[in-house]
Design an enzyme around this catalytic site. Structure first.
Site, mmCIF file in Angstrom:
data_model
loop_
_atom_site.group_PDB
_atom_site.id
_atom_site.type_symbol
_atom_site.label_atom_id
_atom_site.label_comp_id
_atom_site.label_asym_id
_atom_site.label_seq_id
_atom_site.Cartn_x
_atom_site.Cartn_y
_atom_site.Cartn_z
ATOM 1 N N THR A 85 0.683 -1.033 0.009
ATOM 2 C CA THR A 85 -0.021 -0.004 0.067
ATOM 3 C C THR A 85 0.746 1.280 -0.025
ATOM 4 O OG1 THR A 85 -1.692 -1.374 1.313
ATOM 5 C CG2 THR A 85 -1.890 1.205 1.118
ATOM 6 N N GLU B 257 -3.726 -4.761 -2.978
ATOM 7 C CA GLU B 257 -3.871 -6.226 -2.242
ATOM 8 C C GLU B 257 -5.100 -5.748 -0.819
ATOM 9 O OE1 GLU B 257 -3.515 -9.538 -2.675
ATOM 10 O OE2 GLU B 257 -5.035 -9.217 -1.288
ATOM 11 N N PHE B 258 -6.204 -6.545 -0.830
ATOM 12 C CA PHE B 258 -7.161 -6.146 0.047
ATOM 13 C C PHE B 258 -7.511 -7.501 1.206
ATOM 14 C CE2 PHE B 258 -8.179 -4.145 -4.325
ATOM 15 C CZ PHE B 258 -8.229 -2.992 -3.836
ATOM 16 N N GLU C 128 -6.236 -10.104 7.593
ATOM 17 C CA GLU C 128 -5.558 -11.195 8.349
ATOM 18 C C GLU C 128 -6.680 -11.846 8.908
ATOM 19 O OE1 GLU C 128 -2.377 -9.229 10.874
ATOM 20 O OE2 GLU C 128 -1.673 -8.221 8.847
ATOM 21 N N PHE D 33 -18.726 -3.422 9.622
ATOM 22 C CA PHE D 33 -17.925 -2.512 10.195
ATOM 23 C C PHE D 33 -18.514 -1.430 10.935
ATOM 24 C CE2 PHE D 33 -13.446 -2.235 8.741
ATOM 25 C CZ PHE D 33 -13.272 -3.820 8.650
ATOM 26 N N GLY E 84 -16.607 0.066 19.553
ATOM 27 C CA GLY E 84 -15.884 -0.420 20.570
ATOM 28 C C GLY E 84 -14.646 0.561 20.940
ATOM 29 N N CYS F 269 -2.450 -1.640 9.086
ATOM 30 C CA CYS F 269 -2.862 -1.001 7.732
ATOM 31 C C CYS F 269 -3.756 0.307 8.141
ATOM 32 C CB CYS F 269 -3.652 -1.892 6.940
ATOM 33 S SG CYS F 269 -2.608 -3.163 6.268
ATOM 34 N N LYS G 234 -6.795 -7.716 16.303
ATOM 35 C CA LYS G 234 -7.798 -8.468 15.819
ATOM 36 C C LYS G 234 -7.896 -10.136 16.143
ATOM 37 C CE LYS G 234 -8.891 -9.253 11.486
ATOM 38 N NZ LYS G 234 -8.997 -9.195 10.167
#
Ligand SMILES: NC(=O)c1ccc[n+]([C@@H]2O[C@H](COP(=O)([O-])OP(=O)(O)OC[C@H]3O[C@@H](n4cnc5c(N)ncnc54)[C@H](O)[C@@H]3O)[C@@H](O)[C@H]2O)c1
Length: 440
Positions: A124, A154-155, A158, A255, A259, A266, A329
Site C-alpha cells: 500500500t 491487495e485487500f 488477516e 464495520f 468499541g 494498515c 484483531k
C-alpha cells in the site's frame, strides 16, 4: 510454460501471496531479507499465525512449486512477474509512508532483472509512488526500458488471508501498457474464470483504490464510535442504534460496531499517509476529515481508561487489571498498533499492574511491550483482577462461563470494549459491566 513468479517481501501479505500463487500452479520464489523469517519459511513453518496458511505453504514447498531465498539477484533473473510486497510503515516522526523498503527492493531488481519482466507492486503506497520507483529503476539501469511496471493493490484481511487471496471480492490492476495487462490477465486467469470482478485501470487510480477503501472503512468505524460518544453523553445505546441504522441497505451493518476502535498494520498508517500525500499534491482539504477519523479512534482508547476509573476509582496505582487480547484483531498474532495493547500501556502508565492474556499474540506483544505482564492461561491471567477489560474479540472469550470467571477475580468488574459479549448473562453471574456507547 508455467509463469515464474517472485514475491519480494514475505510478511503477512507476501507469504500469503507466494503460497497462493503456488497453489494456483505457478512456480514461485519468495525473497526475504529477515533471516529469522526466511529460515522459518524455508522449513515450511509460518513465522506468524494465519489460519489455514501453513498447510498450503507446506504442501507447495513439498511439491516443489514454492521456495524461499535471500538471493534477490537470482530471483530477479529467474521470474517473469515480480510482485513487490515489502512493508510501507509510517515514517518515524511524520505521518508519511516510509518507502525505504520499496527503494531497496527496486534497487535489488535493477541489477539483474529478467528481460521483459513485469514488476507489480502490491504494497500500500501513496499515489504517485510507481512513477518514483520507475524513475529510480531507470536511473540505476538506464538501458532496461524493456521492464514493465504495474500496481495491483491487495485487500486481504488477516485471519482470512488465504481465502481473500484465492477468492478476492475483486482484483484491481493499474497498467500503462498492453503487455502488463496481458501478463496479469494470465496470472489472474483462475479468478477471472471464477467470475471475480477484474478491474483494469491506470496506475494512479489503482494506487488510490487501496487507500480510498481503507479510508472508507476507517471512517465507518469512527462514525459509529462518534455515535458511541454521543450515546454516552445522552444516555443512549449505540449497539441498538447501530443495529437500527444498519438495517438500511444503503448503510449496511458491517464495520458498524462501536468499541475500542481500529488498529493494525494498515488502517491507522494508511489514513495518515493518505492525508499527508493529499496535502503534498494540493488535495489536503478533501481528506481533512481523516484527521478527525483518527482522533475519534484514538479517543476510544482513553475511554477504556475512563471506564476503568468509573468502576474502581481514579487512583489506579497498584490496582490489578486484566486485559483480554493483545492482537489488533482475532485469528492473527499481529500486534501492530493494537488498541488492546495501547490501552494496556495507558493503564500501566497510570500505575496499574496489568496482566495481558491472548491466545496467539503473547510472543509478539512481549517483544513490543515488555513492561506488561503476560499469562497464557486464562485462569492465571484473571487471578485477583479488579477489572477485566475485553479488548480483542477472540471467539474463546465469547464462550467462557461468566460464573466460573467471577470466582477467579478479586472484583467481578467487566468492560466489554468490543461490545460483543452477552452482558445480561455476565450481569446475571454477578458482574458489574460497562461498555463503550452504552449506559450502565
Ligand atoms: N497485512 C495485511 O493484512 C495487508 C493487507 C493489504 C496490504 N498490505 C500492505 O502490504 C505491505 C506489506 O504488509 P505486511 O503486513 O505483509 O508487512 P510485513 O512487515 O509483515 O512484511 C514485510 C516483509 O518484507 C520484508 N522485506 C523488507 N524489505 C525487503 C527487501 N528489500 N527484500 C525482501 N524482503 C524485504 C520484511 O523483512 C518483511 O518480512 C504493506 O504496504 C501493507 O500496507 C498488508
Amino acid at each position: 510454460m508455467t509463469i515464474k513468479i517472485s514475491v519480494i517481501g514475505t510478511g503477512y501479505l507476501g507469504a500469503t501471496h507466494a503460497a497462493a500463487m503456488a497453489e494456483l500452479g505457478y512456480d514461485v520464489v519468495g525473497v526475504e531479507v529477515d533471516p529469522r523469517r526466511l529460515a522459518s519459511l524455508q522449513k515450511g513453518t509460518l513465522p506468524f499465525y494465519e489460519p489455514g496458511l501453513d498447510e498450503v505453504l507446506m504442501s507447495n514447498i513439498g511439491n516443489g512449486r514454492l521456495r524461499f531465498t535471500d538471493d534477490a539477484a537470482e530471483a530477479a533473473a529467474w521470474a517473469d512477474v515480480q510482485f513487490v510486497c515489502v512493508g510501507t510503515p509510517q515514517e518515524a516522526g511524520s505521518n508519511r509512508a516510509d518507502l525505504s523498503y520499496l527503494f531497496s527492493a527496486i534497487d535489488a531488481l535493477a541489477g539483474s532483472i529478467k528481460q521483459g519482466a513485469l514488476i507489480v507492486g502490491k504494497s500500500t503506497i501513496p499515489v504517485g509512488t510507481t512513477a518514483v520507483l520507475k524513475a529510480r529503476f531507470l536511473e540505476a539501469a538506464p538501458d532496461r526500458t524493456d521492464v514493465h511496471f504495474a500496481w495491483n493493490p491487495e485487500f486481504l484481511r488477516e485471519g482470512f488471508a488465504l481465502e481473500d487471496t484465492l477468492h478476492p471480492d475483486r482484483v484491481v490492476i493499474g497498467v500503462d501498457d498492453q503487455e502488463s495487462e496481458t501478463a496479469l490477465r494470465q496470472v489472474y486467469a483462475p479468478m477471472i474464470t471464477e467470475g471475480i470482478p477484474f478491474i483494469v485501470t491506470d496506475i494512479t487510480t489503482a494506487e488510490l483504490v487501496k487507500v480510498a477503501a481503507n479510508s472508507f472503512l476507517a471512517t465507518k468505524i469512527s462514525f459509529i464510535n462518534a455515535m458511541a460518544e454521543v450515546c454516552e453523553a445522552a444516555g443512549g445505546d449505540v449497539t441498538t442504534l447501530a443495529e437500527a441504522i444498519g438495517h438500511d441497505a444503503r448503510i449496511g451493518n458491517r464495520f458498524l460496531h462501536a468499541g475500542v476502535g481500529f488498529g493494525g498494520g494498515c488502517l491507522p498508517k494508511d489514513i495518515r499517509a493518505f492525508a499527508a500525500r493529499a496535502e503534498e499534491i494540493g488535495a489536503g482539504e478533501a481528506v481533512a476529515f481523516l484527521g478527525e477519523v483518527d482522533a475519534i479512534n484514538l479517543r476510544r482508547r482513553d475511554r477504556m481508561v475512563q471506564l476503568t476509573r468509573e468502576l474502581i476509582g481514579d487512583d489506579l496505582t497498584g490496582r490489578k487489571l486484566t486485559v483480554l487480547g493483545a492482537t489488533f484483531k482475532p485469528d492473527s498474532d499481529d500486534i501492530r498498533d493494537a488498541p488492546s495493547l495501547a490501552v494496556a500501556r495507558l493503564l500501566h502508565q497510570a500505575g496499574a499492574q496489568v496482566t495481558v492474556h491472548d491466545p496467539k499474540g503473547i510472543p509478539n506483544a512481549e517483544r513490543y511491550a515488555p513492561e506488561l505482564s503476560y499469562e497464557a492461561s486464562l485462569p492465571a491471567a484473571l487471578d485477583g483482577a479488579e477489572v477485566v477489560l475485553h479488548l480483542t474479540e477472540w471467539r474463546e472469550y465469547r464462550s467462557v462461563d461468566p460464573s466460573e470467571l467471577a470466582a477467579l477475580v478479586a472484583s467481578p468488574n467487566l468492560i466489554d470494549g468490543r461490545n460483543v459479549l452477552d452482558l445480561e448473562a455476565w450481569k446475571a453471574a454477578g458482574w458489574t459491566v460497562r461498555a463503550p456507547g452504552r449506559t450502565a
